[in-house]
Write a protein that holds these residues in place. Structure first.
Motif, PDB file in Angstrom:
ATOM      1  N   LYS A  65       0.797  -1.223   0.000  1.00 54.41           N
ATOM      2  CA  LYS A  65       0.000   0.000   0.000  1.00 54.41           C
ATOM      3  C   LYS A  65       0.835   1.280   0.000  1.00 54.41           C
ATOM      4  CE  LYS A  65      -4.076   1.220   2.568  1.00 54.41           C
ATOM      5  NZ  LYS A  65      -4.723   1.949   1.518  1.00 54.41           N
ATOM      6  N   TYR A 116       2.676 -14.590  -9.845  1.00 55.34           N
ATOM      7  CA  TYR A 116       1.689 -13.988  -8.957  1.00 55.34           C
ATOM      8  C   TYR A 116       1.921 -12.483  -8.957  1.00 55.34           C
ATOM      9  CZ  TYR A 116       0.988 -18.616  -6.809  1.00 55.34           C
ATOM     10  OH  TYR A 116       0.701 -19.930  -6.574  1.00 55.34           O
ATOM     11  N   ILE A 117       0.846 -11.725  -9.158  1.00 55.90           N
ATOM     12  CA  ILE A 117       0.981 -10.264  -9.111  1.00 55.90           C
ATOM     13  C   ILE A 117      -0.028  -9.752  -8.095  1.00 55.90           C
ATOM     14  CG2 ILE A 117       0.823  -8.128 -10.442  1.00 55.90           C
ATOM     15  CD1 ILE A 117       1.394  -9.894 -12.953  1.00 55.90           C
ATOM     16  N   GLU A 118       0.450  -9.040  -7.108  1.00 59.19           N
ATOM     17  CA  GLU A 118      -0.448  -8.526  -6.063  1.00 59.19           C
ATOM     18  C   GLU A 118      -0.195  -7.033  -5.918  1.00 59.19           C
ATOM     19  OE1 GLU A 118       0.117 -12.681  -3.547  1.00 59.19           O
ATOM     20  OE2 GLU A 118       0.205 -10.774  -2.492  1.00 59.19           O
ATOM     21  N   VAL A 119      -1.199  -6.231  -6.234  1.00 59.32           N
ATOM     22  CA  VAL A 119      -0.998  -4.783  -6.220  1.00 59.32           C
ATOM     23  C   VAL A 119      -2.000  -4.131  -5.286  1.00 59.32           C
ATOM     24  CG1 VAL A 119      -0.851  -2.724  -7.637  1.00 59.32           C
ATOM     25  CG2 VAL A 119      -0.210  -4.905  -8.598  1.00 59.32           C
ATOM     26  N   GLU A 120      -1.483  -3.318  -4.385  1.00 65.97           N
ATOM     27  CA  GLU A 120      -2.365  -2.646  -3.435  1.00 65.97           C
ATOM     28  C   GLU A 120      -2.171  -1.136  -3.460  1.00 65.97           C
ATOM     29  OE1 GLU A 120      -1.758  -4.616   0.293  1.00 65.97           O
ATOM     30  OE2 GLU A 120      -2.275  -6.572  -0.567  1.00 65.97           O
ATOM     31  N   ASN A 121      -1.534  -0.642  -4.525  1.00 68.98           N
ATOM     32  CA  ASN A 121      -1.345   0.796  -4.633  1.00 68.98           C
ATOM     33  C   ASN A 121      -1.673   1.220  -6.048  1.00 68.98           C
ATOM     34  OD1 ASN A 121       0.131   3.314  -5.301  1.00 68.98           O
ATOM     35  ND2 ASN A 121       0.720   3.170  -3.146  1.00 68.98           N
ATOM     36  N   LYS A 122      -2.450   2.303  -6.170  1.00 71.99           N
ATOM     37  CA  LYS A 122      -2.952   2.636  -7.506  1.00 71.99           C
ATOM     38  C   LYS A 122      -1.891   3.254  -8.397  1.00 71.99           C
ATOM     39  CE  LYS A 122      -4.593   7.252  -6.509  1.00 71.99           C
ATOM     40  NZ  LYS A 122      -5.637   8.237  -6.643  1.00 71.99           N
ATOM     41  N   THR A 123      -0.794   3.730  -7.833  1.00 80.04           N
ATOM     42  CA  THR A 123       0.208   4.360  -8.670  1.00 80.04           C
ATOM     43  C   THR A 123       1.210   3.361  -9.227  1.00 80.04           C
ATOM     44  OG1 THR A 123       1.559   4.808  -6.741  1.00 80.04           O
ATOM     45  CG2 THR A 123       0.071   6.556  -7.436  1.00 80.04           C
ATOM     46  N   ALA A 124       1.010   2.100  -8.908  1.00 84.63           N
ATOM     47  CA  ALA A 124       1.956   1.088  -9.371  1.00 84.63           C
ATOM     48  C   ALA A 124       1.778   0.808 -10.858  1.00 84.63           C
ATOM     49  CB  ALA A 124       1.743  -0.191  -8.591  1.00 84.63           C
ATOM     50  N   THR A 125       2.875   0.473 -11.503  1.00 85.26           N
ATOM     51  CA  THR A 125       2.801   0.001 -12.877  1.00 85.26           C
ATOM     52  C   THR A 125       3.501  -1.339 -12.936  1.00 85.26           C
ATOM     53  OG1 THR A 125       2.890   2.273 -13.617  1.00 85.26           O
ATOM     54  CG2 THR A 125       3.263   0.584 -15.281  1.00 85.26           C
ATOM     55  N   VAL A 126       2.759  -2.351 -13.237  1.00 84.03           N
ATOM     56  CA  VAL A 126       3.314  -3.702 -13.256  1.00 84.03           C
ATOM     57  C   VAL A 126       3.025  -4.321 -14.614  1.00 84.03           C
ATOM     58  CG1 VAL A 126       3.227  -5.985 -12.186  1.00 84.03           C
ATOM     59  CG2 VAL A 126       2.890  -3.952 -10.794  1.00 84.03           C
ATOM     60  N   GLU A 127       4.044  -4.864 -15.222  1.00 85.25           N
ATOM     61  CA  GLU A 127       3.860  -5.509 -16.517  1.00 85.25           C
ATOM     62  C   GLU A 127       4.438  -6.900 -16.460  1.00 85.25           C
ATOM     63  OE1 GLU A 127       4.887  -2.920 -20.123  1.00 85.25           O
ATOM     64  OE2 GLU A 127       5.821  -1.948 -18.408  1.00 85.25           O
ATOM     65  N   GLU A 155       4.454   3.962  -3.273  1.00 86.99           N
ATOM     66  CA  GLU A 155       4.035   4.877  -4.329  1.00 86.99           C
ATOM     67  C   GLU A 155       4.937   4.716  -5.548  1.00 86.99           C
ATOM     68  OE1 GLU A 155       1.590   7.480  -4.240  1.00 86.99           O
ATOM     69  OE2 GLU A 155       0.864   6.447  -2.445  1.00 86.99           O
TER      70      GLU A 155
END
Lengths: 481, 457
Positions: free
Chosen positions: A380, A407-418, A383
């Protein structure tokens, strides 16, 4: 002694190719694991009380744990009570110079091409050679000592730098982290210890050669690398092992700590005995490797070339705690015949503006199974975290398998994961093109595999890259045609 | 039975099943496949219990808040006088009201045979086959061993429908569950659908609740067979209200040259878990899976898909997208298995997610397991936010920020359903989603304003 050695030399010298057993008198603890054995190991190594306590804590935690079964690998159950948990070459006293080292050990290292000799100094490689569990020789120590860099065996570090060891041991991989890490914490015999003081750039690649030697000895290495503020170190690890019929267990733990502005580069070439063509024998490589970017702007980079072992099961990971820290993972995993690999990485983004990059190339041939398993986790508070993952698999033949479990786990909206993954095979047209130019099929395959792996190979230090290229070719022998 | 203590959530629902099995003679049990299935379900549940986040397949979904209500199974004879106008299209309605089949709403339709499962069971029939063929019978594709909710579905086996499509129906088939109750209601439905050779049909599976006070929990298991050269469009509508929960398990078995096209729209139901699997059993079968989640508040959408390539020359492609706001969570797990015989497979999968809030979560796991070498398989997954350059571009053209955001989100979402074949339905979905996106973005804008006021005061 010389009489004995001659006989042994006659027997062994004639018959070894890639795997061999060096005959050094070994001191073996009785098989089995209990508190007594742990006390025995600790006492043998003249360890302080707190370390014994820590080992016992780990052992008690281990007893309550269940062997993990989730990985995509299959093997007969391991009888942990039939293993020897301590094996050390016998020695009268600590050797003061190279001449004092048991000639048989020296010969072993020469076979492996470890540059212990004076002329190897020019190669710029300092070696902390580990022969079964106890370090027998350390070179370049003086030169490193001038810069304040500590590079020694773990046992030595425990004796001479107990404060550092106590502060960092188990700080990245706690004693109760997982089944094999707990086992390692309880019985670890030796390993390497590196400390780079603030602002120092280590002038050479530090390297260790691990060798598993005595029959039925599980090897439990413990490596701890600390890069203090603003320092840099590159560490190489490479492995070979003698031919064996029985499976051998290797459960090492590697901990990396990069403080503010520090950088650690950790490279592995692993070519332990993979078992024969029928899948008999071979090493079980169940390793816990983890690094932490503790301060801002720290960087940890893992590069691995995994060609050996009957089973490879490891996930070199990075905890990106400091703001702006960077984690990298470059991997080539090649499996042939009956080998199995379940490997990948974990990138845990905690700090702000943390970045990670994963490039994984897996090559499966024969009847082998090759899995990539990775976790990218953005917490979270992280940033602007950024991750890029690429997992490519190549299949050679249709009796092997390639698997991807990201596995991709994202809890922050500013993240960029590819994340992207592809699976392909060696095209007949590619082979035809190379054959046409007079390149035999086997060489052509090696060439194509090298091209496929290039992106990772270029991240290896020079000497290792050369070795790795050869290894890829050797490991694929007999997989085509 | 020790594991089925009534204190555990949902387990009180099983007492009737337990009684029916207790009173059955061994002979009845041996000859009645329905009773056997119930028993298998009960046994499997006793062994595994309901899933928890410790189960790998249920890792990110915590069911506890959804199953804790004192749910009741439908009782009595409730009936719906007429079908409320929900969708803007005319359909062949196969409707269940408060969990009970409503045969009076169904008028005979050409090419479709609908059999009520409850009617079969109540008549004492032992025939769970779709048109008398053993291989197309209930329990053939979904085994209670597969998943605890399939086991629960089998244990509670009573209501449902068997559909046999022999000729192209003129209208889409509307499989709907509609509930209206003051008490928490558990709706357990079982569907078996068979498309004969060369037929094409559209099936819409819709979950609606008209009640405002009590939650409805749907547990729906569907087995679908596509015969040679048949084509199915299956649309899951999950855009109802927050008190509507659902666990939907669907398995499709495809034969040569059959085609399936699945659309899942999740935008409103409080919790939805879709476990969808497609088996491509014969050459040149093809499947396309589309999924879209637009989530807000504390909504949870969990999409688990599995595509199994078991024969050569098959194709599969998958596109799942999510827009997640507030404290909502989207979970995606897409598996592709390519078996050794499935050479010349083409399999694509992609999953894209946009997070609009710091409390929103996205968990994604695209998974490939490949055992054949002459294949082309790729997957990609991304998690990110709206590109600021694009927002800026639109703003320089005079669009307010909210409008720019909605425009971009709408375009992002649109890719999933723009291929939907029923134009009026597509337009209706599009409108519903646009409204939802405006709500989400507007709220976010309000919050920004509040944050600003705090910062300046």
């Amino acid at each position: 002694m010389s009489e004995d050695l001659k006989i042994i030399e006659e027997v062994t010298g004639s018959d070894y190719k890639y795997g061999f057993v060096s005959n050094i008198e070994e001191e073996l603890a009785p098989p089995g694991l209990n508190e007594e054995i742990i006390r025995f190991i600790s006492q043998k190594k003249n360890e302080p009380e707190w370390l014994l306590e820590w080992r016992l804590k780990a052992f008690r935690a281990w007893q309550k744990m269940k062997e993990p079964k989730w990985a995509n690998i299959h093997y007969p159950p391991i009888d942990f009570q039939s293993l020897h948990y301590y094996a050390a070459p016998k020695k009268q006293q600590r050797p003061k110079s190279l001449d004092e080292i048991d000639p048989e050990i020296r010969r072993t290292f020469e076979k492996l091409g470890i540059p212990l000799e004076e002329q190897k100094l020019l190669a710029g490689v300092a070696v902390d050679a580990v022969l079964d569990s106890v370090s027998v020789a350390t070179t370049f120590k003086e030169k490193l000592a001038e810069l304040g860099i500590i590079f020694c065996s773990m046992s030595e570090a425990i004796q001479e730098h107990p404060d550092l060891v106590r502060k960092y041991l188990g700080s990245v991989v706690p004693y109760n982290d997982n089944f094999y890490a707990a086992l390692n914490s309880a019985v670890f015999s030796d390993g390497s210890f590196v400390y780079v003081p603030p602002g120092v750039r280590c002038p050479m690649e530090l390297s260790t050669y691990f060798r598993i030697n005595a029959a039925k000895t599980g090897q439990f290495e413990r490596t701890l690398i600390i890069a203090d503020e603003g320092s840099y170190v590159s560490y190489l690890e490479g492995c070979t092992a003698p031919m064996r019929d029985e499976h051998q267990l290797h459960a090492a733990v590697v901990e990396l700590i990069a403080l503010k502005d520090a950088e650690i580069k950790y490279s592995t070439v692993q070519n332990w005995y993979p078992g024969d063509k029928e899948g008999k024998g071979g090493i079980y490589n169940f390793v816990t490797k983890r690094g932490i970017c503790k301060g801002p702007n720290a960087k940890i980079s893992w590069t691995q070339v995994e060609t050996g072992s009957a089973i490879t099961w490891k996930y070199p990971s990075v905890i990106l705690l400091g703001d702006n820290s960077v984690g990298e993972f470059y991997s080539i995993a090649l499996t042939n015949n009956h080998q199995q690999a379940d490997t990948g990485t974990k990138m845990i983004h905690i700090g702000k503006n943390t970045r990670s990059r994963i490039v994984s190339k897996s090559i499966a041939a024969g009847k082998s199974n090759n899995s990539y398993r990775g976790l990218v986790r953005v917490l979270k508070k992280a940033e602007n975290a950024r991750n890029y993952s690429q997992c490519d698999s190549m299949l050679i033949g249709n009796r092997c398998g390639a698997h991807t479990f990201p596995y991709i786990e994202v809890e922050n909206k500013t993240a960029t994961v590819e994340h992207e993954a592809t699976v392909s095979k060696i095209g007949e047209d590619m082979l035809f093109y190379l054959n046409q130019r007079g390149i035999p099929t086997e060489e052509a395959v090696a060439l194509i595999v090298n091209g496929f792996s290039e992106e990772v190979l270029q991240h290896l230090p020079m000497e290792f890259a050369v070795e790795a290229r050869k290894l890829l070719a050797i490991s694929l022998e007999g997989s085509v045609g | 039975m020790t594991n089925l203590q009534e204190t555990k959530p949902l387990m009180h629902l099983l007492s009737a099943t337990f009684d029916s099995l207790q009173s059955a003679t061994p002979e009845q049990l041996a000859h009645n496949p329905f009773l056997q299935l119930r028993k298998q379900g009960l046994d499997a549940l006793a062994r595994t219990g309901l899933p928890t986040p410790r189960d790998e397949e249920w890792k990110y979904l915590n069911l506890a808040p959804y199953i804790r209500h004192p749910y009741q199974l439908p009782a009595g004879k409730e009936s719906l006088s007429h079908l409320p106008q929900i969708l803007p299209i005319t359909t062949i309605p196969v409707v269940f009201f408060n969990g009970l089949f409503q045969p009076h709403l169904l008028s005979p339709a050409h090419g479709v045979t609908v059999t009520s499962l409850a009617q079969l069971l109540d008549k004492g029939s032992h025939d769970g086959t779709v048109l008398g063929e053993q291989e197309h019978s209930i329990g053939q594709l979904l085994s209670p061993e597969d998943d605890p909710f399939v086991a629960l579905n089998a244990a509670l086996l009573h209501q449902g429908a068997l559909l046999h499509i022999t000729q192209n129906p003129s209208q889409p088939i509307y499989l709907a569950s509609i509930t209206q109750s003051d008490q928490p209601l558990f709706v357990n439905l079982r569907f078996a659908i068979r498309l004969s050779t060369g037929t094409a049909a559209t099936v819409i599976l819709d979950l609606r609740t008209l009640s405002k006070t009590a939650p409805t929990f749907h547990n729906i298991a569907s087995e679908i067979w596509l015969e040679t050269e048949s084509a199915l469009t299956l649309i899951f509508l999950q855009n109802d209200t927050a008190q509507n929960y659902g666990v939907l398990t669907t398995r499709i078995a495809q034969t040569a040259r059959s085609r399936s096209r699945l659309y899942t729209v999740t935008a409103g139901n409080g919790m939805v878990r879709n476990t969808t699997s497609v088996q491509l059993n014969e050459p040149e079968a093809e499947t396309v899976l589309y999924g879209l989640s637009v989530l807000r508040d504390t909504e949870v959408a969990d999409h688990h898909t599995a595509v199994e390539h078991l024969a050569p020359n098959c194709q599969s492609s998958e596109l799942y997208k999510s827009i997640v706001a507030d404290q909502a969570t989207n979970i995606f797990n897409g598996k592709i298995f390519v078996h050794p015989e499935a050479q010349q497979t083409n399999a694509y999968q992609s999953n894209h997610n946009i997070l609009l809030s710091d409390d929103a979560r996205v968990y994604t796991k695209p998974q490939l397991e490949i055992f054949a070498d002459d294949v082309r398989c790729t997957h990609g997954a991304t998690v990110g936010q709206l590109p600021q350059e694009a927002v800026f571009y639109l703003r320089t053209r005079g669009l307010p920020e909210t409008v720019a955001d909605v425009l971009l989100l709408h375009a992002f979402a649109g890719e999933v359903y723009e291929q939907l074949p029923l134009e009026p339905l597509r337009a209706w979905i599009d409108q519903q989603l646009s409204h939802r996106l405006f709500d989400i973005v507007d709220l976010a804008a309000d919050r920004k304003l509040v944050d600003l006021q705090f910062a300046t005061s």
